[in-house]
Write a protein that holds these residues in place. Structure first.
Motif, PDB file in Angstrom:
ATOM      1  N   LYS A 402       0.823  -1.210   0.000  1.00  0.00           N
ATOM      2  CA  LYS A 402       0.000   0.000   0.000  1.00  0.00           C
ATOM      3  C   LYS A 402       0.857   1.261   0.000  1.00  0.00           C
ATOM      4  N   VAL A 403       1.935   1.234   0.776  1.00  0.00           N
ATOM      5  CA  VAL A 403       2.819   2.412   0.841  1.00  0.00           C
ATOM      6  C   VAL A 403       3.591   2.582  -0.463  1.00  0.00           C
ATOM      7  N   LEU A 404       4.183   1.499  -0.960  1.00  0.00           N
ATOM      8  CA  LEU A 404       5.018   1.596  -2.158  1.00  0.00           C
ATOM      9  C   LEU A 404       4.211   1.748  -3.432  1.00  0.00           C
ATOM     10  N   GLY A 405       2.983   1.233  -3.439  1.00  0.00           N
ATOM     11  CA  GLY A 405       2.199   1.223  -4.666  1.00  0.00           C
ATOM     12  C   GLY A 405       1.345   2.449  -4.898  1.00  0.00           C
ATOM     13  N   ARG A 406       1.321   3.370  -3.955  1.00  0.00           N
ATOM     14  CA  ARG A 406       0.497   4.558  -4.134  1.00  0.00           C
ATOM     15  C   ARG A 406       0.995   5.398  -5.312  1.00  0.00           C
ATOM     16  N   PRO A 407       0.101   5.915  -6.099  1.00  0.00           N
ATOM     17  CA  PRO A 407       0.505   6.740  -7.250  1.00  0.00           C
ATOM     18  C   PRO A 407       1.075   8.080  -6.799  1.00  0.00           C
ATOM     19  N   GLY A 408       1.992   8.591  -7.585  1.00  0.00           N
ATOM     20  CA  GLY A 408       2.549   9.915  -7.328  1.00  0.00           C
ATOM     21  C   GLY A 408       3.736   9.940  -6.390  1.00  0.00           C
ATOM     22  N   VAL A 409       4.060   8.791  -5.756  1.00  0.00           N
ATOM     23  CA  VAL A 409       5.212   8.744  -4.851  1.00  0.00           C
ATOM     24  C   VAL A 409       6.082   7.544  -5.229  1.00  0.00           C
ATOM     25  N   PHE A 410       7.333   7.584  -4.772  1.00  0.00           N
ATOM     26  CA  PHE A 410       8.308   6.530  -5.087  1.00  0.00           C
ATOM     27  C   PHE A 410       8.352   6.259  -6.595  1.00  0.00           C
ATOM     28  N   LYS A 411       8.343   7.338  -7.339  1.00  0.00           N
ATOM     29  CA  LYS A 411       8.325   7.209  -8.802  1.00  0.00           C
ATOM     30  C   LYS A 411       9.660   6.733  -9.364  1.00  0.00           C
ATOM     31  N   ALA A 412      10.738   6.924  -8.608  1.00  0.00           N
ATOM     32  CA  ALA A 412      12.063   6.503  -9.086  1.00  0.00           C
ATOM     33  C   ALA A 412      12.383   5.063  -8.717  1.00  0.00           C
ATOM     34  N   LEU A 413      11.518   4.424  -7.926  1.00  0.00           N
ATOM     35  CA  LEU A 413      11.787   3.074  -7.454  1.00  0.00           C
ATOM     36  C   LEU A 413      11.807   2.079  -8.618  1.00  0.00           C
ATOM     37  N   LYS A 414      12.919   1.349  -8.731  1.00  0.00           N
ATOM     38  CA  LYS A 414      13.096   0.391  -9.813  1.00  0.00           C
ATOM     39  C   LYS A 414      13.152  -1.053  -9.333  1.00  0.00           C
ATOM     40  N   GLU A 415      13.616  -1.265  -8.087  1.00  0.00           N
ATOM     41  CA  GLU A 415      13.884  -2.635  -7.650  1.00  0.00           C
ATOM     42  C   GLU A 415      13.514  -2.821  -6.185  1.00  0.00           C
ATOM     43  N   LEU A 416      12.842  -3.933  -5.892  1.00  0.00           N
ATOM     44  CA  LEU A 416      12.548  -4.347  -4.530  1.00  0.00           C
ATOM     45  C   LEU A 416      13.095  -5.762  -4.357  1.00  0.00           C
ATOM     46  N   LYS A 417      14.090  -5.905  -3.470  1.00  0.00           N
ATOM     47  CA  LYS A 417      14.732  -7.203  -3.250  1.00  0.00           C
ATOM     48  C   LYS A 417      14.283  -7.779  -1.914  1.00  0.00           C
ATOM     49  N   ILE A 418      13.827  -9.017  -1.947  1.00  0.00           N
ATOM     50  CA  ILE A 418      13.474  -9.743  -0.733  1.00  0.00           C
ATOM     51  C   ILE A 418      14.551 -10.793  -0.503  1.00  0.00           C
ATOM     52  N   GLU A 419      15.293 -10.687   0.592  1.00  0.00           N
ATOM     53  CA  GLU A 419      16.378 -11.612   0.903  1.00  0.00           C
ATOM     54  C   GLU A 419      15.974 -12.523   2.064  1.00  0.00           C
ATOM     55  N   LEU A 420      16.255 -13.820   1.926  1.00  0.00           N
ATOM     56  CA  LEU A 420      15.859 -14.822   2.907  1.00  0.00           C
ATOM     57  C   LEU A 420      17.099 -15.551   3.413  1.00  0.00           C
ATOM     58  N   PRO A 421      17.697 -15.101   4.514  1.00  0.00           N
ATOM     59  CA  PRO A 421      18.918 -15.736   5.029  1.00  0.00           C
ATOM     60  C   PRO A 421      18.674 -17.183   5.461  1.00  0.00           C
ATOM     61  N   THR A 422      19.546 -18.066   5.031  1.00  0.00           N
ATOM     62  CA  THR A 422      19.422 -19.483   5.369  1.00  0.00           C
ATOM     63  C   THR A 422      19.812 -19.753   6.815  1.00  0.00           C
ATOM     64  N   SER A 423      20.427 -18.790   7.482  1.00  0.00           N
ATOM     65  CA  SER A 423      20.864 -18.995   8.869  1.00  0.00           C
ATOM     66  C   SER A 423      19.712 -18.945   9.859  1.00  0.00           C
ATOM     67  N   THR A 424      18.590 -18.339   9.485  1.00  0.00           N
ATOM     68  CA  THR A 424      17.475 -18.185  10.426  1.00  0.00           C
ATOM     69  C   THR A 424      16.181 -18.825   9.936  1.00  0.00           C
ATOM     70  N   SER A 425      16.183 -19.410   8.754  1.00  0.00           N
ATOM     71  CA  SER A 425      14.995 -20.084   8.230  1.00  0.00           C
ATOM     72  C   SER A 425      15.426 -21.350   7.496  1.00  0.00           C
ATOM     73  N   SER A 426      14.632 -22.397   7.647  1.00  0.00           N
ATOM     74  CA  SER A 426      14.970 -23.667   7.006  1.00  0.00           C
ATOM     75  C   SER A 426      14.758 -23.596   5.503  1.00  0.00           C
ATOM     76  N   THR A 427      15.343 -24.541   4.802  1.00  0.00           N
ATOM     77  CA  THR A 427      15.186 -24.605   3.354  1.00  0.00           C
ATOM     78  C   THR A 427      13.726 -24.784   2.970  1.00  0.00           C
ATOM     79  N   GLU A 428      12.998 -25.586   3.744  1.00  0.00           N
ATOM     80  CA  GLU A 428      11.583 -25.819   3.452  1.00  0.00           C
ATOM     81  C   GLU A 428      10.773 -24.541   3.596  1.00  0.00           C
ATOM     82  N   LEU A 429      11.024 -23.767   4.659  1.00  0.00           N
ATOM     83  CA  LEU A 429      10.293 -22.520   4.864  1.00  0.00           C
ATOM     84  C   LEU A 429      10.610 -21.504   3.766  1.00  0.00           C
ATOM     85  N   ILE A 430      11.873 -21.443   3.384  1.00  0.00           N
ATOM     86  CA  ILE A 430      12.266 -20.511   2.326  1.00  0.00           C
ATOM     87  C   ILE A 430      11.592 -20.885   1.012  1.00  0.00           C
ATOM     88  N   HIS A 431      11.591 -22.167   0.690  1.00  0.00           N
ATOM     89  CA  HIS A 431      10.952 -22.625  -0.548  1.00  0.00           C
ATOM     90  C   HIS A 431       9.450 -22.320  -0.514  1.00  0.00           C
TER      91      HIS A 431
END
Length: 471
Positions: A402-431
């Motif tokens: 809702k915050v990022l998708g509102r029109p008229g703001v964050f117009k320069a935003l090109k990339e949103l990266k979601i990182e999932l560290p394997t040290s705190t979540s199992s392979t099954e949960l990440i998958h």
């Protein structure tokens, strides 16, 4: 093509009928490639130019192939110097246990061959952890009763004195804290201060230090490009003053668990700098101390007008608040990173503080339509994932969308990266998260933002700051 044909892995697999030898043992200028039948004939063998040898070894070094580099150093005398320059470029004495023994081995190596110290550009020195009994204490069941091996070492000052060309230096004491003035012998302090005064030094990382001299910290901030402080407390004592040679004010600053008093000294040092360089990256791991938020807010207001990257990296185990921190004061922000935790102890979910910081930018852009919008990248590092279906996951991420998708703001935003560290979540949960995350942010996707979801391997959980290369 030529590098491929003459790569060290191929050179080292020559049959017995072909051998590599130095054309002249006194000269590193050329290498003879001779067959078994012609090695001692009157016919002059072809020569490999030294530039080609260096190019081959540099190519191997760029891939971090230490095993091949070691083999190269055994091929011929002309290979040794170049191969060793890559092998010893980065020395990590904080990677394997026991760390005290690793240092002693490295010290003996330097003592037997002092010129190796000329190759070292990055070094990381760490104490043995509290639970590594038998190395720091008196007996097998002494769980951390012993003292830091760094403060007791008689040789570490000689090791540091043998490294005249360091570019980055990381020093980690154990979690019992170490008093700079009373726990560290004067000879070791002087050796450390000589390292801090090297003209080649560009980055320093310190962890678990108390009574660190304020003027010494100011000197580091005035001369280095990167400073990382984790649980560093400022003392009132003075230390050896360093030369007034200003290289650059830090372009990257990482403050983890740092007290308000220390942050105030950092702010004073940055605002007093006469250097034209300005702070570009600020990474924060907050504490629960009173006044922390106000100290960071003041730092950002006074010393951070040109910050381009901001990282909010709270502990994944405890809820934290941004307090009075307002990132809307950063006018040139290009990259933003959050650490969020899905632990069930976080009653209000993983995103309250991330949304709060994003909303500050949103409100600032809405209030001033002429405000520059430079934010291009957002990274969200997700820890302690929980099992959930696509519908539940989408509902949990709706506030971010809702915050990022509102029109008229964050117009320069090109990339949103979601990182999932394997040290705190199992392979099954990440998958499962990756499968459920599809179409979780429809409004953001509709604006043309590229969304990526990837696992992330964390190989070292001790203090490790960006900017240290492989350290």
């Amino acid at each position: 093509m030529l590098l491929t044909l003459l790569s060290p892995s191929i050179l080292l697999k020559q049959t017995s009928s072909t051998k590599l030898c130095a054309a002249n043992s006194d000269s590193p200028k050329s290498l003879v490639v001779a067959s078994g039948h012609d090695a001692y004939s009157n016919v002059s063998p072809p020569l490999l130019p030294p530039e080609l040898i260096e190019a081959i070894i540099d190519e191997v070094g760029s891939h971090g192939d230490t095993r091949t580099l070691r083999s190269c150093s055994l091929v011929a005398s002309t290979f040794v110097f170049r191969a060793q320059s890559h092998i010893f470029k980065t020395v990590d004495l904080d990677k394997e246990q026991p760390r005290k023994r690793n240092h002693e081995r490295f010290h003996r190596l330097l003592a037997s061959n002092p010129r190796l110290g000329m190759h070292v550009r990055n070094i990381r020195i760490g104490d043995d952890a509290e639970d590594e009994y038998g190395e720091r204490g008196g007996g097998r069941f002494d769980m951390g009763g012993g003292k830091s091996w760094i403060t007791q070492s008689k040789t570490i000052r000689h090791t540091l004195g043998s490294l005249p060309r360091l570019q980055s230096f990381s020093l980690t004491f154990n979690s019992e804290w170490t008093n700079w003035e009373t726990d560290i012998p004067s000879s070791t302090r002087q050796a450390l201060e000589r390292v801090f005064s090297l003209n080649t030094l560009r980055a320093v990382s310190l962890e678990f230090v108390t009574a660190f001299p304020a003027n010494l910290l100011k000197s580091l901030l005035a001369n280095l490009s990167f400073v990382g402080l984790s649980c560093v407390e400022i003392g009132s004592g003075n230390s050896l003053r360093l030369p007034e040679q200003i290289h650059a004010s830090p372009k990257s600053l990482y403050l983890r668990g740092t007290s308000p008093d220390t942050i105030q000294v950092v702010t004073q040092a940055l605002t007093a700098s006469s250097s034209a360089s300005t702070l570009k990256k600020l990474a924060i791991t907050p504490t629960f101390e009173s006044g922390f938020g106000n100290a960071i807010a003041q730092l950002m207001q006074e010393a951070g007008p040109d910050i381009e990257e901001f990282e909010w990296l709270p502990s994944i185990h405890f809820c934290s608040s941004v307090g009075s921190i307002d990132i809307s004061v950063i006018q040139r922000l290009q990259s933003l990173k959050f650490v969020v935790s899905f632990r069930r102890t976080h009653a209000h979910g993983p995103f309250p503080e991330a949304i709060r910081l994003l909303s500050q930018l949103y409100q600032a852009q809405r209030a001033d339509t002429s405000r520059p919008d430079h934010l291009e990248r957002i990274t969200i590092e997700c820890h302690c994932l929980r099992t959930m279906d696509a519908k539940t996951l989408k509902a949990e991420w709706h506030a971010i969308d809702k915050v990022l998708g509102r029109p008229g703001v964050f117009k320069a935003l090109k990339e949103l990266k979601i990182e999932l560290p394997t040290s705190t979540s199992s392979t099954e949960l990440i998958h499962g998260f990756m499968l459920a995350f599809q179409d979780a942010l429809p409004m953001t996707q509709e604006k043309g933002v590229m969304i990526s979801v990837k696992s992330k391997t964390v190989v070292d959980e001790r203090f490790l700051a960006d900017g240290f290369g492989t350290l």
